[in-house]
Design an enzyme around this catalytic site. Structure first.
Site, PDB file in Angstrom:
ATOM      1  N   LYS A  51      67.901   4.915  35.320  1.00  0.00           N
ATOM      2  CA  LYS A  51      68.214   6.154  34.602  1.00  0.00           C
ATOM      3  C   LYS A  51      69.058   7.040  35.501  1.00  0.00           C
ATOM      4  O   LYS A  51      68.589   7.518  36.528  1.00  0.00           O
ATOM      5  CB  LYS A  51      66.935   6.871  34.197  1.00  0.00           C
ATOM      6  CG  LYS A  51      66.264   6.199  33.013  1.00  0.00           C
ATOM      7  CD  LYS A  51      65.111   7.030  32.496  1.00  0.00           C
ATOM      8  CE  LYS A  51      64.407   6.265  31.391  1.00  0.00           C
ATOM      9  NZ  LYS A  51      62.969   6.352  31.475  1.00  0.00           N
ATOM     10  N   GLY A  52      70.304   7.216  35.122  1.00  0.00           N
ATOM     11  CA  GLY A  52      71.194   8.002  35.969  1.00  0.00           C
ATOM     12  C   GLY A  52      71.357   9.415  35.472  1.00  0.00           C
ATOM     13  O   GLY A  52      72.175  10.150  35.975  1.00  0.00           O
ATOM     14  N   CYS A  53      70.612   9.806  34.438  1.00  0.00           N
ATOM     15  CA  CYS A  53      70.719  11.147  33.873  1.00  0.00           C
ATOM     16  C   CYS A  53      71.952  11.247  32.970  1.00  0.00           C
ATOM     17  O   CYS A  53      71.838  11.466  31.785  1.00  0.00           O
ATOM     18  CB  CYS A  53      70.763  12.225  34.961  1.00  0.00           C
ATOM     19  SG  CYS A  53      70.638  13.888  34.305  1.00  0.00           S
ATOM     20  N   GLN A  54      73.131  11.040  33.539  1.00  0.00           N
ATOM     21  CA  GLN A  54      74.357  11.132  32.741  1.00  0.00           C
ATOM     22  C   GLN A  54      74.644   9.834  31.984  1.00  0.00           C
ATOM     23  O   GLN A  54      74.919   9.835  30.816  1.00  0.00           O
ATOM     24  CB  GLN A  54      75.542  11.455  33.646  1.00  0.00           C
ATOM     25  CG  GLN A  54      75.505  12.852  34.193  1.00  0.00           C
ATOM     26  CD  GLN A  54      76.160  13.855  33.271  1.00  0.00           C
ATOM     27  OE1 GLN A  54      76.806  13.527  32.294  1.00  0.00           O
ATOM     28  NE2 GLN A  54      75.980  15.132  33.578  1.00  0.00           N
ATOM     29  N   SER A  55      74.619   8.725  32.702  1.00  0.00           N
ATOM     30  CA  SER A  55      74.806   7.442  32.020  1.00  0.00           C
ATOM     31  C   SER A  55      73.736   6.465  32.481  1.00  0.00           C
ATOM     32  O   SER A  55      73.176   6.601  33.565  1.00  0.00           O
ATOM     33  CB  SER A  55      76.208   6.879  32.301  1.00  0.00           C
ATOM     34  OG  SER A  55      76.458   6.784  33.678  1.00  0.00           O
TER      35      SER A  55
END
Lengths: 142, 412
Positions: A51-55
């Site tokens: 989970k990269g937050c943005q993508s």
């Protein structure tokens, strides 16, 4: 004799040196992101998700003989393009070679900003994950 | 709505001269800063106040016998009065300096832990920022109180009748934002406050996104708590305000122990200082507080009526232009909204669009905007959010539209 990680990285640097500006580099990455089937759908599962937050980025690793093979994907296409470049460089090598390799070539092709820890696109965690797999499989091979 | 003549009196060129950062170039393009909902830019007038503080009268406040300390204390307390006047609080000690909106919310949530019991109910809106959800979840967990949610509709508005149904004698607290950070929706807080008070429930309004656009009158609203951050209204980061009605602030226990917040201390017992110091433990952000006051002075000099009218013009202009782009989906289409546009194009990932806009010198926010429940509602990973301020121009919107079309072409 297959190419070393170093050789592949140099190839990539060569390819990118043909581009005059960022727009061409990005268009190329977007093409990479669009064209490559990077991962089997069955591996796009929660446990393989970073989970990269943005993508989001998914990574799957498999040992083939003594070579460690990666497949990966992302829901954002520019991220996916960079994922494709990383996979091309790192996949299909001995775990100890993967552990020794660095990502300096990403700086050299003008994509450094995407590997910033503050970018939150999942790529930094992805590289960490590749190395973790390499450590795990290196132990297994011994 | 203001008339056209009023808008004409407003000179954006003149205002832009106050903001040195707007002269910057990013990736070889003039900066177009459309991330104002995340943080606003700082005018020279406020930068000067910050420099003046550290150059001329930096000292700790409230306890010094010496001249510098007195000067810093006077300026800090003067800022408190400026804030009081701006939000029309009845008393200056109802204004508590905080480190920002999140701090203010946590201070109140923590205080209510001692006032709630099992089975009490607290109501939150579906349009909240994570900072106005998580502290209340922690509170509910701690106290056994039950958290209920006011649902939203497809337009990004709260469903008011559903709120009325949630209210009961068990409701002790209602909290919602004045303006949604992800969508820009202006919530009907007047109605909600009035209705909640019929059940003796306290209402906390997160004004972080409203304060840069709307001058809230806390007495007219009859709101119990109102919280804002200075950095969204031309002030520095790390400082904000909690307004609380005196009767509520007296009921809440202190949030942090430390210097400044005590009356007497022995090892057996400590008695707390009066308001506002009870909630202001330790050395505060003195310079930040003073600069916050200066930021409000600046914005009031520009004039909130003019700001609102001009920003509405920008919002309409940008909305119209964006909707001309094929595949454009705008989230949050309430009639009452601030100058924020949250959008996606044809299922393209917001991160991709944002990355290309950045390459073209345009700063927008992409992602879930710390409001995942809203993104879940629309079943999207996030949006691209362009948020405008009174120093933005139509020419910048034109550049932005061109860049969005470019991104769309590259990603298609």
């Amino acid at each position: 004799m297959s190419k070393s990680i170093q050789q592949i990285q140099e190839e990539i640097i060569d390819e990118f040196s043909m581009f005059d500006d960022w727009m061409q580099r990005y268009e190329y990455m977007i093409e990479l992101g669009k064209s490559l089937p990077l991962i089997d759908e069955k591996y796009k599962i929660e446990e393989n998700l970073i989970k990269g937050c943005q993508s989001k980025v998914w990574v799957h690793a498999e040992l083939n003989g003594e070579k460690l093979e990666f497949t990966a994907d992302s829901d954002a296409i520019i991220t996916k393009g960079i994922v494709a470049i990383l996979i091309r460089a790192f996949s299909g090598h001995h775990p100890s070679d993967i552990l020794e390799a660095d990502t300096q070539f990403i700086d050299e092709i003008g994509l450094k900003e995407h590997l910033s820890p503050t970018r939150a696109n999942g790529l930094v965690s992805m590289i960490k994950q590749l190395k973790m797999y390499a450590i795990a499989y290196q132990t297994q091979l011994k | 709505m203001s008339t056209a003549t009023e808008v004409l009196e407003y000179s954006v060129e003149k205002v832009r001269e106050d903001f040195p950062i707007l002269k910057r170039e990013i990736n070889g393009y003039p900066l177009v800063y459309f991330d104002n909902a995340a943080t606003s830019q700082t005018p020279q007038q406020v930068i000067d106040v910050i420099a003046d503080y550290y150059s001329n009268y930096n000292a700790n406040i409230h306890r010094g016998v010496h001249a510098l300390s007195q000067e810093a204390t006077d300026k800090y307390e003067h800022a408190r009065h400026t804030i009081q006047k701006h939000f029309n609080a009845e008393k200056a000690h109802e204004i508590i300096f905080t480190s920002g909106t999140t701090h203010g919310i946590n201070l109140v949530a923590n205080g209510f832990a001692s006032l709630l019991k099992k089975g009490d109910e607290i109501i939150v809106s579906a349009l909240e920022h994570h900072s106005n959800i998580v502290p209340w979840q922690i509170l509910a967990e701690k106290t056994g109180a039950i958290l209920k949610v006011i649902p939203m509709n497809q337009e990004g508005e709260l469903i008011y009748p559903a709120f009325e149904e949630l209210l009961s004698e068990k409701t002790k607290l209602v909290f919602l934002n004045h303006v949604s950070n992800a969508l820009g929706t202006v919530n009907p807080i007047e109605k909600i406050i009035t209705k909640a008070h019929e059940y003796d429930a306290a209402v906390l309004v997160d004004g972080a996104q409203a304060a840069p656009h709307i001058k809230a009158d806390v007495q007219a609203l009859d709101v119990d708590f109102y919280v804002v951050s200075a950095h969204k209204m031309c002030g520095p980061t790390g400082v904000g305000m909690l307004y609380g009605k005196e009767k509520w602030l007296n009921k809440l226990p202190p949030y942090q122990g430390g210097g400044e917040m005590i009356a007497t201390v022995t090892f057996e017992e400590t008695t707390y200082a009066d308001l506002p110091h009870k909630f202001e433990a330790g050395t505060p952000n003195i310079c930040g507080g003073i600069a916050f006051g200066a930021a409000l002075d600046y914005m009031n000099t520009v004039g909130f009526d003019k700001i609102a009218a001009y920003e509405e013009e920008l919002l309409h202009y940008a909305t119209k232009k964006l909707l001309e782009i094929d595949g454009m989906e705008i989230y949050g289409v309430s009639k009452e909204k601030t100058a924020v546009i949250s959008f996606n194009i044809n299922g393209m990932h917001p991160y991709d669009i944002g990355t290309i806009l950045d390459k073209l010198g345009i700063a927008v926010r992409t992602g879930h905007h710390c409001a995942q429940p809203i993104m879940d509602f629309y079943k999207i990973p996030g949006t691209v959010r362009a948020s405008f301020s009174f120093y933005n121009t139509k020419e910048e919107i034109d550049a932005f539209i061109k860049a969005v079309i470019k991104a769309k072409t590259m990603l298609a």
